[in-house]
Design an enzyme around this catalytic site. Sequence first.
Site, PDB file in Angstrom:
ATOM      1  N   ASP A 178     -50.017  -1.568 120.349  1.00 55.00           N
ATOM      2  CA  ASP A 178     -48.968  -0.460 121.605  1.00 55.00           C
ATOM      3  C   ASP A 178     -49.124   0.773 120.389  1.00 55.00           C
ATOM      4  OD1 ASP A 178     -48.400   1.206 123.333  1.00 55.00           O
ATOM      5  OD2 ASP A 178     -48.096  -0.186 124.457  1.00 55.00           O
ATOM      6  N   HIS A 218     -44.490   4.916 125.532  1.00 54.60           N
ATOM      7  CA  HIS A 218     -44.786   4.243 125.903  1.00 54.60           C
ATOM      8  C   HIS A 218     -45.077   2.429 125.439  1.00 54.60           C
ATOM      9  CE1 HIS A 218     -48.258   0.422 127.510  1.00 54.60           C
ATOM     10  NE2 HIS A 218     -48.403   1.718 128.316  1.00 54.60           N
ATOM     11  N   SER A 378     -49.699  -2.041 132.503  1.00 54.40           N
ATOM     12  CA  SER A 378     -49.239  -2.674 131.306  1.00 54.40           C
ATOM     13  C   SER A 378     -48.642  -3.434 131.615  1.00 54.40           C
ATOM     14  CB  SER A 378     -48.925  -1.156 130.436  1.00 54.40           C
ATOM     15  OG  SER A 378     -49.945  -0.236 130.080  1.00 54.40           O
TER      16      SER A 378
END
Length: 658
Positions: A178, A218, A378
């Site tokens: 990520d 994120h 995700s």
Amino acid sequence: MRRTSAWFGWTLCLCASLAVCAQDYTEDDEMILELIREDGTEPETGAEPAAEFLRCNKAAWRMPGQYLVMLRQGTHDSQVQRTIRRLQAKAARRGYLVEILQNYSGALHGFLVKMSSDVLHLAVKLPHVHYIEEDSSIFAQSAPWNLQRLLQPHGFISENGTYKPPNDGGKAEVYLMDGSVQSSHREVEGRVLITDFNNVPEEDGVRVHRQASQCDSHGTHMAGVVSGSDSGVARGAEVNLVRVLNCQGKGTVSGALAGLAYIRATLLAHPVEAVVVLLPFVGGFSRSLNTACRDMVANGAVVITAAGNYRDDACLYSPASEPEVITVGAVNSADQLMSQGAGGTNFGRCVDLFAPGDDIVSASSDCSTCFTSRSGTSQAAAHAAGIQTPNTKKKTRQNKAINTIKFLSLSETHRLTTPNLVAAMPSSNNTASSQELLCRSVWSERSGVASTDKAISRCRQGEEMMGCSSYAPDGVRVGETISVSNGRMECVAYNGQAGKGVFAVARCCVIGGLQCQVHPSPEPGQDAQCVDPQHHLTGCTSRSTAELLTDSRPRHGHRNHCAVKDGVTSHAVCCHAPSLECNLLENIAADKDQVEVSCLSGWTLTDCSAISQSSAVLGPVAKGNRCRVRSATGAARAAGIAVCCRVKPSEQLATTPH
């Protein structure tokens, strides 16, 4: 001359594999193809053809000027270096410089190079080069911030107000590929290791704000979903961050390959018992990225990826299209397909299962105690990774809810091929969980329309094929067979004369001690049967020499036989596992062209057979524990036969005489 060379480079892009680009040539394209045919440069060795050139099927995600040069299987690092030197020398003679950015070894042997597209026609003709793939972007799969404002909070709440999973994943390590993670957040503090790997592209634009809260948003949310102290699925799992996405949630295929190589090398140096690799991003179709993920699975890791947020077929994206990874789509709290504005969860045969992905509350990078709601595949993949951490030995989905999703918004083909499975935590009884028979239908892509065309479906490593069938949308099919390649069974379906394509559908199952073998019929028209009395008949195949097929089916009174008519060959799939038992269920429609038969509660469908009195059937379709059959004419009676298997409950085993 320079302009002509540029045409050569662009033409090579147009010559990419149809599986990747699927583009029709225009008149201008044909003109450029003719130019490259006139190029006088020949391969250095006559023994090898020029390499393929591949490019991303999403034009906006392509990165011209940056290329993955992959060498043929069996080449060595020394040959990689010789290839680099040849390329540099050839480019220099023509006034071009090439910059080597990365070397790859392990699953893939090759290098990442930055060079003009004018040099491509030289690179594809170098010895040992298998293919060249233009680098492309990959993206984190969460909904945009403006759509997130419309969502309502939703969290993990059990009846007593707490979330207590039966296994917290304490023996597992999760490698999260990520962006950044705010490791000081109270949700993940002490649970996240920031590795020294960092391979991310520069952010787009000149006015990019790189506040920590934006760069970490994120990754922090993902880490919280996996192992957060309050919002995490597997709160005992250790998360290792491998940075491949920048502050905008954007990365590259080449960076993802380098990240996977880093994880592979780390695990070789320091093996661990259970490893989950979480890839919460997608890019366009990439052979290189799929290959690297497949190698990671072959070396013992469970690889889980997002299906994508484009309301599209997941098979068009990587790594979602790789069969060996677990590809996860997203559903909302009502078990409906996640829909966000113009987008939504991807679907289709390349999706393995769905998981919660809409309005998920987890750690926010705005502060060390903040939470936020985000949506996307995700988040769904992170749920699946958390569920999988205690169960990495099976490398497949665990407990699930079946037949709960409504697919009315999808086309008929996607309704058939998309699995109706929603992830759930495994049973707290580990013994019972390990003895539960879990099966899924694995669809192939549709075959071509020639009478010689066929489709092939395979099970994932660690699964056994307990059934095999074929399906033709127009009813024109001549059946299926089972072949064995490299020790693994393959379900092969054959298109019929003037047919419009056929699908192969393998029924892939997991249970402790399961072993399956296949026995062909001695001659056409003769029954195929299980020879070993310890084995149960779990599936029948049939292939006809006639234009249309009459399906094989288990024979009444002979539960280890597959009955066929004259001219039809069959394979009997015969399986054994401790305490496995199987039964047949049949349902005949009196005046309908469609019939459905379902396994009883506690039993699992392993095979779906079909017969019709006066015409061919489109093909039996196994969906969850239901077997559905429809005739091709729309007016003929049809029958469905289901093979249902289970492991005898422990209380029955205790009372069964020996």
